[in-house]
Write a protein that holds these residues in place. Structure first.
Motif, PDB file in Angstrom:
ATOM      1  N   GLN A  86       0.835  -1.210   0.000  1.00  0.00           N
ATOM      2  CA  GLN A  86       0.000   0.000   0.000  1.00  0.00           C
ATOM      3  C   GLN A  86       0.864   1.251   0.000  1.00  0.00           C
ATOM      4  N   CYS A  87       1.911   1.263   0.811  1.00  0.00           N
ATOM      5  CA  CYS A  87       2.784   2.440   0.901  1.00  0.00           C
ATOM      6  C   CYS A  87       3.442   2.780  -0.435  1.00  0.00           C
ATOM      7  N   TYR A  88       3.759   1.763  -1.218  1.00  0.00           N
ATOM      8  CA  TYR A  88       4.479   1.985  -2.474  1.00  0.00           C
ATOM      9  C   TYR A  88       3.627   1.647  -3.699  1.00  0.00           C
ATOM     10  N   ALA A  89       2.304   1.730  -3.557  1.00  0.00           N
ATOM     11  CA  ALA A  89       1.391   1.390  -4.664  1.00  0.00           C
ATOM     12  C   ALA A  89       1.666   2.232  -5.909  1.00  0.00           C
ATOM     13  N   ALA A  90       2.040   3.482  -5.747  1.00  0.00           N
ATOM     14  CA  ALA A  90       2.302   4.360  -6.894  1.00  0.00           C
ATOM     15  C   ALA A  90       3.543   3.925  -7.679  1.00  0.00           C
ATOM     16  N   GLN A  91       4.410   3.134  -7.057  1.00  0.00           N
ATOM     17  CA  GLN A  91       5.630   2.674  -7.723  1.00  0.00           C
ATOM     18  C   GLN A  91       5.489   1.262  -8.308  1.00  0.00           C
ATOM     19  N   LYS A  92       4.300   0.679  -8.229  1.00  0.00           N
ATOM     20  CA  LYS A  92       4.090  -0.684  -8.715  1.00  0.00           C
ATOM     21  C   LYS A  92       4.356  -0.744 -10.218  1.00  0.00           C
ATOM     22  N   THR A  93       5.076  -1.788 -10.665  1.00  0.00           N
ATOM     23  CA  THR A  93       5.406  -1.889 -12.094  1.00  0.00           C
ATOM     24  C   THR A  93       4.802  -3.115 -12.751  1.00  0.00           C
ATOM     25  N   ARG A  94       5.137  -4.290 -12.274  1.00  0.00           N
ATOM     26  CA  ARG A  94       4.633  -5.503 -12.911  1.00  0.00           C
ATOM     27  C   ARG A  94       4.122  -6.449 -11.829  1.00  0.00           C
ATOM     28  N   GLY A  95       3.046  -7.136 -12.135  1.00  0.00           N
ATOM     29  CA  GLY A  95       2.491  -8.038 -11.145  1.00  0.00           C
ATOM     30  C   GLY A  95       2.024  -7.278  -9.916  1.00  0.00           C
ATOM     31  N   GLU A  96       1.872  -7.985  -8.831  1.00  0.00           N
ATOM     32  CA  GLU A  96       1.398  -7.380  -7.590  1.00  0.00           C
ATOM     33  C   GLU A  96       2.526  -6.993  -6.653  1.00  0.00           C
ATOM     34  N   GLU A  97       3.741  -7.501  -6.884  1.00  0.00           N
ATOM     35  CA  GLU A  97       4.789  -7.347  -5.875  1.00  0.00           C
ATOM     36  C   GLU A  97       6.054  -6.656  -6.373  1.00  0.00           C
ATOM     37  N   TRP A  98       6.090  -6.170  -7.594  1.00  0.00           N
ATOM     38  CA  TRP A  98       7.287  -5.533  -8.142  1.00  0.00           C
ATOM     39  C   TRP A  98       7.108  -4.020  -8.176  1.00  0.00           C
ATOM     40  N   PHE A  99       8.147  -3.293  -7.727  1.00  0.00           N
ATOM     41  CA  PHE A  99       8.064  -1.847  -7.561  1.00  0.00           C
ATOM     42  C   PHE A  99       9.317  -1.170  -8.109  1.00  0.00           C
ATOM     43  N   LYS A 100       9.132  -0.003  -8.699  1.00  0.00           N
ATOM     44  CA  LYS A 100      10.246   0.839  -9.162  1.00  0.00           C
ATOM     45  C   LYS A 100      10.556   1.810  -8.029  1.00  0.00           C
ATOM     46  N   LEU A 101      11.525   1.465  -7.185  1.00  0.00           N
ATOM     47  CA  LEU A 101      11.858   2.259  -6.003  1.00  0.00           C
ATOM     48  C   LEU A 101      13.168   3.014  -6.208  1.00  0.00           C
ATOM     49  N   ASP A 102      13.236   4.210  -5.641  1.00  0.00           N
ATOM     50  CA  ASP A 102      14.505   4.952  -5.692  1.00  0.00           C
ATOM     51  C   ASP A 102      15.329   4.611  -4.459  1.00  0.00           C
ATOM     52  N   ASP A 103      16.557   5.110  -4.413  1.00  0.00           N
ATOM     53  CA  ASP A 103      17.478   4.797  -3.311  1.00  0.00           C
ATOM     54  C   ASP A 103      16.922   5.202  -1.944  1.00  0.00           C
ATOM     55  N   GLN A 104      16.247   6.342  -1.891  1.00  0.00           N
ATOM     56  CA  GLN A 104      15.696   6.818  -0.621  1.00  0.00           C
ATOM     57  C   GLN A 104      14.593   5.873  -0.125  1.00  0.00           C
ATOM     58  N   GLN A 105      13.727   5.412  -1.024  1.00  0.00           N
ATOM     59  CA  GLN A 105      12.654   4.499  -0.636  1.00  0.00           C
ATOM     60  C   GLN A 105      13.212   3.169  -0.150  1.00  0.00           C
ATOM     61  N   ALA A 107      16.153   2.760   1.232  1.00  0.00           N
ATOM     62  CA  ALA A 107      16.745   3.052   2.544  1.00  0.00           C
ATOM     63  C   ALA A 107      15.666   3.119   3.624  1.00  0.00           C
ATOM     64  N   GLU A 108      14.505   3.694   3.290  1.00  0.00           N
ATOM     65  CA  GLU A 108      13.384   3.747   4.244  1.00  0.00           C
ATOM     66  C   GLU A 108      12.952   2.342   4.652  1.00  0.00           C
ATOM     67  N   ILE A 109      12.802   1.485   3.669  1.00  0.00           N
ATOM     68  CA  ILE A 109      12.372   0.109   3.949  1.00  0.00           C
ATOM     69  C   ILE A 109      13.422  -0.597   4.805  1.00  0.00           C
ATOM     70  N   LYS A 110      14.689  -0.460   4.431  1.00  0.00           N
ATOM     71  CA  LYS A 110      15.756  -1.141   5.168  1.00  0.00           C
ATOM     72  C   LYS A 110      15.845  -0.669   6.616  1.00  0.00           C
TER      73      LYS A 110
END
Length: 195
Positions: A86-105, A107-110
């Motif tokens: 839900q937090c990264y829904a705007a970055q979703k690319t393919r399927g339900e679980e793949w996301f185009k995330l930047d370095d900051q995002q 780092a946030e997850i980590k």
């Protein structure tokens, strides 16, 4: 992101030996982040109750190389995975679980999980006591083939490295290093180095 981690009891676990993590029963489990290193450079946020089964056996057949970015042990893997989706829904690319995330995002997850890598005095004392109880000691590697076979539960823990292809390390257990290392030499089409 840290608040989300606290809500779901997320704890960072070491990614360098995730294949040793124990299987957990639902709702507890692991949430992992992997990256497609070849094609899209996208990240997959998924869940599993056993990282070795999921990341080695199932993703080993993918037509591209993956990199494990983070693994979190959590008291509710399904809920944490859904929340991250839900937090990264705007970055979703393919399927339900793949996301185009930047370095900051990334780092946030980590940074989401509680860091267990800080060794407190009590943890160091417990580890020292365990090592004493287990009678651990280093043996010389230059003549490991001369080490005698041991009866279980005694044995040898070894670390080897693939020096040809992946440069990855394997941590394992054997009762007889000479036999085990010879088996690796016969089974694997690559050079290994005993560390």
């Amino acid at each position: 992101m840290r608040n989300i981690g606290k809500i779901y009891g997320a704890i960072n676990v070491p990614i360098h030996n995730y294949e040793c993590l124990p299987k957990l029963e639902a709702p507890t489990g692991y949430v992992y982040v992997i990256q497609d290193m070849d094609v899209s450079k996208c990240y997959k946020i998924g869940r599993t109750n056993h990282p070795a089964t999921r990341l080695i056996h199932q993703f080993g057949d993918l037509p591209f190389e993956i990199r494990v970015v983070a693994i979190f042990k959590t008291n509710d893997a399904l809920a944490l995975e859904k929340k991250l989706h839900q937090c990264y829904a705007a970055q979703k690319t393919r399927g339900e679980e793949w996301f185009k995330l930047d370095d900051q995002q990334v780092a946030e997850i980590k940074s989401m999980g509680k860091d267990t890598s800080i060794d407190t005095k009590a943890q160091a004392q417990r580890r020292a006591k365990t090592e004493t109880q287990l009678h651990t000691f280093n043996v010389p590697i230059h003549n490991y083939e001369r080490l005698p076979p041991l009866k279980a539960p005694a044995g040898y823990v070894y670390v080897i490295q693939d020096v040809d292809i992946s440069k990855c390390y394997k941590i394992g257990y054997t009762n007889h290093p000479a036999t085990r290392m010879m088996n690796f030499g016969v089974q694997l089409p690559l050079k290994i180095k005993v560390i």
